[in-house]
Design an enzyme around this catalytic site. Structure first.
Site, PDB file in Angstrom:
ATOM      1  N   ASP A 127      -1.997 -10.699  -2.607  1.00 57.65           N
ATOM      2  CA  ASP A 127      -2.607 -10.248  -1.350  1.00 57.65           C
ATOM      3  C   ASP A 127      -4.055  -9.858  -1.670  1.00 57.65           C
ATOM      4  OD1 ASP A 127      -1.696  -8.831   1.550  1.00 57.65           O
ATOM      5  OD2 ASP A 127      -3.432  -7.908   0.560  1.00 57.65           O
ATOM      6  N   HIS A 154       0.818  -1.223   0.000  1.00 59.76           N
ATOM      7  CA  HIS A 154       0.000   0.000   0.000  1.00 59.76           C
ATOM      8  C   HIS A 154       0.849   1.271   0.000  1.00 59.76           C
ATOM      9  CE1 HIS A 154      -3.542  -2.368   0.498  1.00 59.76           C
ATOM     10  NE2 HIS A 154      -3.247  -2.757   1.720  1.00 59.76           N
ATOM     11  N   ASP A 206      -4.143 -13.194   3.057  1.00 61.26           N
ATOM     12  CA  ASP A 206      -5.403 -12.682   3.580  1.00 61.26           C
ATOM     13  C   ASP A 206      -6.592 -12.969   2.665  1.00 61.26           C
ATOM     14  OD1 ASP A 206      -4.164 -10.876   1.902  1.00 61.26           O
ATOM     15  OD2 ASP A 206      -4.043  -9.268   3.377  1.00 61.26           O
ATOM     16  N   HIS A 238      -5.882  -7.522  -0.712  1.00 62.77           N
ATOM     17  CA  HIS A 238      -6.151  -6.087  -0.854  1.00 62.77           C
ATOM     18  C   HIS A 238      -5.469  -5.565  -2.114  1.00 62.77           C
ATOM     19  CE1 HIS A 238      -6.438  -7.094   3.504  1.00 62.77           C
ATOM     20  NE2 HIS A 238      -7.617  -6.525   3.294  1.00 62.77           N
TER      21      HIS A 238
HETATM   22  C1  3YP Z   1      -5.530  -1.948   6.423  1.00 67.40           C
HETATM   23  C2  3YP Z   1      -6.612  -1.231   7.188  1.00 67.40           C
HETATM   24  C3  3YP Z   1      -7.878  -1.980   6.936  1.00 67.40           C
HETATM   25  C4  3YP Z   1      -7.559  -3.126   6.030  1.00 67.40           C
HETATM   26  C5  3YP Z   1      -6.097  -3.306   6.160  1.00 67.40           C
HETATM   27  C6  3YP Z   1      -5.496  -4.045   5.017  1.00 67.40           C
HETATM   28  C7  3YP Z   1      -4.037  -4.234   5.193  1.00 67.40           C
HETATM   29  C8  3YP Z   1      -3.516  -5.281   4.271  1.00 67.40           C
HETATM   30  O1  3YP Z   1      -3.397  -6.435   4.541  1.00 67.40           O
HETATM   31  N1  3YP Z   1      -3.162  -4.938   3.076  1.00 67.40           N
HETATM   32  O2  3YP Z   1      -2.695  -5.829   2.209  1.00 67.40           O
HETATM   33 ZN    ZN Z   2      -3.735  -7.459   2.509  1.00 72.71          ZN
END
Ligand code: 3YP
Ligand code: ZN
Length: 371
Positions: free
Chosen positions: A182, A145, A270, A184
């Site tokens: 991942d 991220h 995840d 996300h």
């Molecule tokens: C970060 C805040 C809510 C969801 C979370 C995701 C983090 C993650 O695993 N990103 O790949």
């Molecule tokens: Zn993630």
């Protein structure tokens, strides 16, 4: 060629201090009770590392020592402003808590962020120079991220991108692919390489999970980078079948079309059926299947040069077995089978559903635009 599989872990990766919140900071006036077990508490990754050892898998791996990344390494992809800000966050009485109160690393924790990025670099270096055939970097904190100029969602430095930039600028590679499974969206990785065709970025994730405003099919890159970013936003509930279909229909054909010299996998767990931060249904077997697909592809197109770099994964119970499934696929030796399969293996996700197929199929026409 020797079949040596590298493995990165450093005890400091499990010393990230995620604070007393569970996801949001504990907050008395909002009645968010302290939990002492943040969703991103590093115990999950520590347990994965322990299973790599107790399962006997470590006997088939070559430990690779993570060195701290240098500022020069970080600055290949991040701005000086964010680097200085991260240093400040980590140094001061803020105790290593980023602006969002969620992306916590603890006082002095920046040392761990440098070690995390450095772990990805070390493994990449050894795979590219042929010392290792492939490998797994179990690092923490994650990276996908983090944009050029911002920390976000548990991420400080974009580890896969720092490794890719190292491979380009120091090792002289011209074409690299980053495949991010991942759950996300890999928004940071997408952002960093959006205008660049020398790094093909592919993210397969749960539609609108996090961040909820990016990761859509029509985000394809800009200028020189147009066509070199692929997003596969699967619907909630997708499992082994949808992931395997997406890999055989889009990810692998795109890699074959692009012909990278190195594949970097952003390996999050995840999307697993037991994860608290998504609503997907992948089993350890599903991770094994997609690992086998990218491994076969790497053998076919880039002399097997592929590295796996840890991203997220928040089930302390299941992440270790999903991770082990990936590592066992690399070593070709199964030392421990998935003990959870019996309980979670019949809940769904093993048949491709129409609405899942429809999403994946929309990406097919984009593959020919890759050159
Ligand atoms: C970060 C805040 C809510 C969801 C979370 C995701 C983090 C993650 O695993 N990103 O790949
Ligand atoms: Zn993630």
């Amino acid at each position: 060629m020797s079949k040596k599989i590298g493995y990165v872990w450093n005890t400091l990766y499990s010393w990230v201090d995620t604070g007393t919140g569970g996801l949001l900071s504990a907050n008395l006036s909002a009645r968010i009770q302290p939990s002492y077990q943040h969703l991103s508490h590093p115990d999950t990754k520590r347990r994965f590392n322990e299973l790599v050892h107790t399962s006997g898998q470590i006997d088939y791996l070559t430990p690779v020592k993570a060195k701290a990344a240098t500022d020069e390494d970080i600055l290949r992809v991040h701005t000086l402003e964010i680097l200085n800000k991260v240093k400040q966050i980590s140094d001061l009485a803020t105790g290593g808590v980023a602006d969002d109160g969620v992306t916590n690393i603890g006082n002095g924790g920046i040392e761990i962020a440098y070690l995390s990025a450095g772990g990805a670099i070390e493994l990449t270096k050894k795979v590219v120079n042929g010392e290792l055939s492939t490998g797994y970097a179990l690092i923490n904190p994650p990276g996908h991220h983090a944009t050029r100029g911002e920390t976000m969602g548990f991420c400080y430095f974009n580890n896969t991108s720092v490794a890719a930039a190292y491979a380009k600028e120091v090792l002289g590679l011209k074409r690299i692919a980053i495949v991010d499974w991942d759950v996300h969206h890999g928004n940071g990785t997408q952002d960093i390489w959006y205008k660049d065709s020398s790094v093909l970025t592919i993210s397969i994730h749960q539609d609108c999970c996090f961040p909820s405003n990016s990761g859509f099919i029509d985000e394809r890159g800009e200028s020189d980078g147009f066509g070199y970013n692929l997003n596969i936003p699967l619907p909630p509930g997708s499992g082994n079948a949808a992931y395997q279909y997406a890999f055989e229909t889009v990810v692998i054909p795109a890699l074959k079309q692009y012909q990278p010299e190195l594949i970097i996998v952003g390996s999050g767990f995840d999307a697993s059926i037991l994860d608290p931060l998504s609503r997907m249904m992948v089993l350890a077997d599903g991770f094994k299947a997609i690992t086998q697909q990218v491994l076969n592809c790497a053998n076919e197109i880039c002399e097997g040069k592929i590295v796996f770099v840890q991203e997220g994964g928040y089930s302390p119970h299941y992440v270790p077995f999903c991770g082990l499934a990936v590592i066992q696929t690399l070593t070709g030796v199964e030392t421990v089978a998935d003990p959870f399969k019996e309980f979670v293996g019949s809940m769904g996700g093993d048949k491709l559903l129409d609405h899942e197929k429809q999403v994946v199929d929309q990406l097919i026409p984009f593959i020919k635009d890759i050159q």
